[in-house]
Design a protein around this motif. Structure first.
Motif, PDB file in Angstrom:
ATOM      1  N   SER A  49       0.848  -1.199   0.000  1.00  0.00           N
ATOM      2  CA  SER A  49       0.000   0.000   0.000  1.00  0.00           C
ATOM      3  C   SER A  49       0.874   1.236   0.000  1.00  0.00           C
ATOM      4  CB  SER A  49      -0.946   0.008   1.209  1.00  0.00           C
ATOM      5  OG  SER A  49      -0.221   0.160   2.404  1.00  0.00           O
ATOM      6  N   PHE A  50       0.333   2.292  -0.563  1.00  0.00           N
ATOM      7  CA  PHE A  50       0.973   3.603  -0.579  1.00  0.00           C
ATOM      8  C   PHE A  50      -0.071   4.606  -0.134  1.00  0.00           C
ATOM      9  CE2 PHE A  50       2.528   7.485  -2.707  1.00  0.00           C
ATOM     10  CZ  PHE A  50       3.778   7.555  -2.112  1.00  0.00           C
ATOM     11  N   ASN A  51       0.157   5.225   1.013  1.00  0.00           N
ATOM     12  CA  ASN A  51      -0.814   6.144   1.619  1.00  0.00           C
ATOM     13  C   ASN A  51      -2.191   5.506   1.763  1.00  0.00           C
ATOM     14  OD1 ASN A  51       1.123   8.143   1.903  1.00  0.00           O
ATOM     15  ND2 ASN A  51       0.709   8.978  -0.117  1.00  0.00           N
ATOM     16  N   ASN A  52      -2.209   4.282   2.271  1.00  0.00           N
ATOM     17  CA  ASN A  52      -3.427   3.505   2.535  1.00  0.00           C
ATOM     18  C   ASN A  52      -4.206   3.129   1.273  1.00  0.00           C
ATOM     19  OD1 ASN A  52      -3.027   3.406   5.317  1.00  0.00           O
ATOM     20  ND2 ASN A  52      -3.953   5.440   5.555  1.00  0.00           N
ATOM     21  N   GLU A  95       7.651   2.441  -4.233  1.00  0.00           N
ATOM     22  CA  GLU A  95       7.301   3.392  -3.179  1.00  0.00           C
ATOM     23  C   GLU A  95       6.121   2.834  -2.407  1.00  0.00           C
ATOM     24  OE1 GLU A  95       8.077   7.800  -3.689  1.00  0.00           O
ATOM     25  OE2 GLU A  95       7.400   7.174  -5.672  1.00  0.00           O
ATOM     26  N   ARG A  96       6.320   2.682  -1.082  1.00  0.00           N
ATOM     27  CA  ARG A  96       5.298   2.083  -0.225  1.00  0.00           C
ATOM     28  C   ARG A  96       5.297   2.788   1.125  1.00  0.00           C
ATOM     29  NH1 ARG A  96       6.408  -4.329  -0.452  1.00  0.00           N
ATOM     30  NH2 ARG A  96       4.649  -4.269   0.959  1.00  0.00           N
ATOM     31  N   THR A  97       4.164   2.706   1.799  1.00  0.00           N
ATOM     32  CA  THR A  97       4.098   3.217   3.171  1.00  0.00           C
ATOM     33  C   THR A  97       3.879   2.095   4.169  1.00  0.00           C
ATOM     34  OG1 THR A  97       1.753   3.722   2.827  1.00  0.00           O
ATOM     35  CG2 THR A  97       3.321   5.527   2.543  1.00  0.00           C
ATOM     36  N   ASP A  98       3.694   0.873   3.709  1.00  0.00           N
ATOM     37  CA  ASP A  98       3.538  -0.284   4.609  1.00  0.00           C
ATOM     38  C   ASP A  98       4.891  -0.969   4.798  1.00  0.00           C
ATOM     39  OD1 ASP A  98       3.665  -1.190   1.983  1.00  0.00           O
ATOM     40  OD2 ASP A  98       2.434  -2.934   2.376  1.00  0.00           O
ATOM     41  N   ASP A 111      10.990   3.922   0.048  1.00  0.00           N
ATOM     42  CA  ASP A 111      11.235   5.258  -0.517  1.00  0.00           C
ATOM     43  C   ASP A 111      11.572   5.222  -2.005  1.00  0.00           C
ATOM     44  OD1 ASP A 111      13.750   4.171  -0.458  1.00  0.00           O
ATOM     45  OD2 ASP A 111      14.641   5.709   0.824  1.00  0.00           O
TER      46      ASP A 111
END
Length: 128
Positions: A49-52, A95-98, A111
């Motif tokens: 996920s990226f920004n949910n 690019e991921r946020t998880d 990043d």
């Protein structure tokens, strides 16, 4: 904690394809040079996920190059030098946020960059 897997073994990697091309060359009776190239891929695309917002992750895990030199100093003594280099694939460059990771997902930077990994090993083997 056991994880689901093809072989019901928590340490056995599954959902992977590994392709190998290698070359072994004896310089003389006592010296051996080996070079192996590996390509690592996941059978299925991963999910992150990226920004949910859910997104698929590339199955390209990367390439590895292994170079080994082995020399028989005497009948019972062998010297070995091994060097391995891993070049991360697109799966590690997404690019991921998880990025916290768990037992079921890898720890990633998220990043959009990934660093190369390497190993250098020297050993002596005595047999009797």
């Amino acid at each position: 904690v056991r994880r689901p897997g093809t072989f019901d073994d928590p340490r056995a990697p599954d959902n992977l394809m590994l392709f190998l091309a290698g070359l072994d060359c004896y310089v003389d009776r006592r010296a051996l040079i080996k070079a192996d190239w590996w390509y690592l891929s996941s059978v299925e695309k991963g999910v992150g996920s990226f920004n949910n917002v859910p997104k698929t992750v590339s199955p390209d895990l990367g390439h590895e190059v292994d170079v080994e030199f082995s020399y028989d100093v005497a009948k019972n003594l062998n010297l070995n030098f091994l060097s391995c280099f891993f070049f991360p694939g697109m799966a590690y460059k997404e690019e991921r946020t998880d990025t916290d990771g768990s037992l079921f997902t890898p720890f990633t930077r998220g990043d959009g960059r990934a660093d190369m990994a390497y190993q250098v090993e020297m050993s002596a083997r005595v047999s009797f």
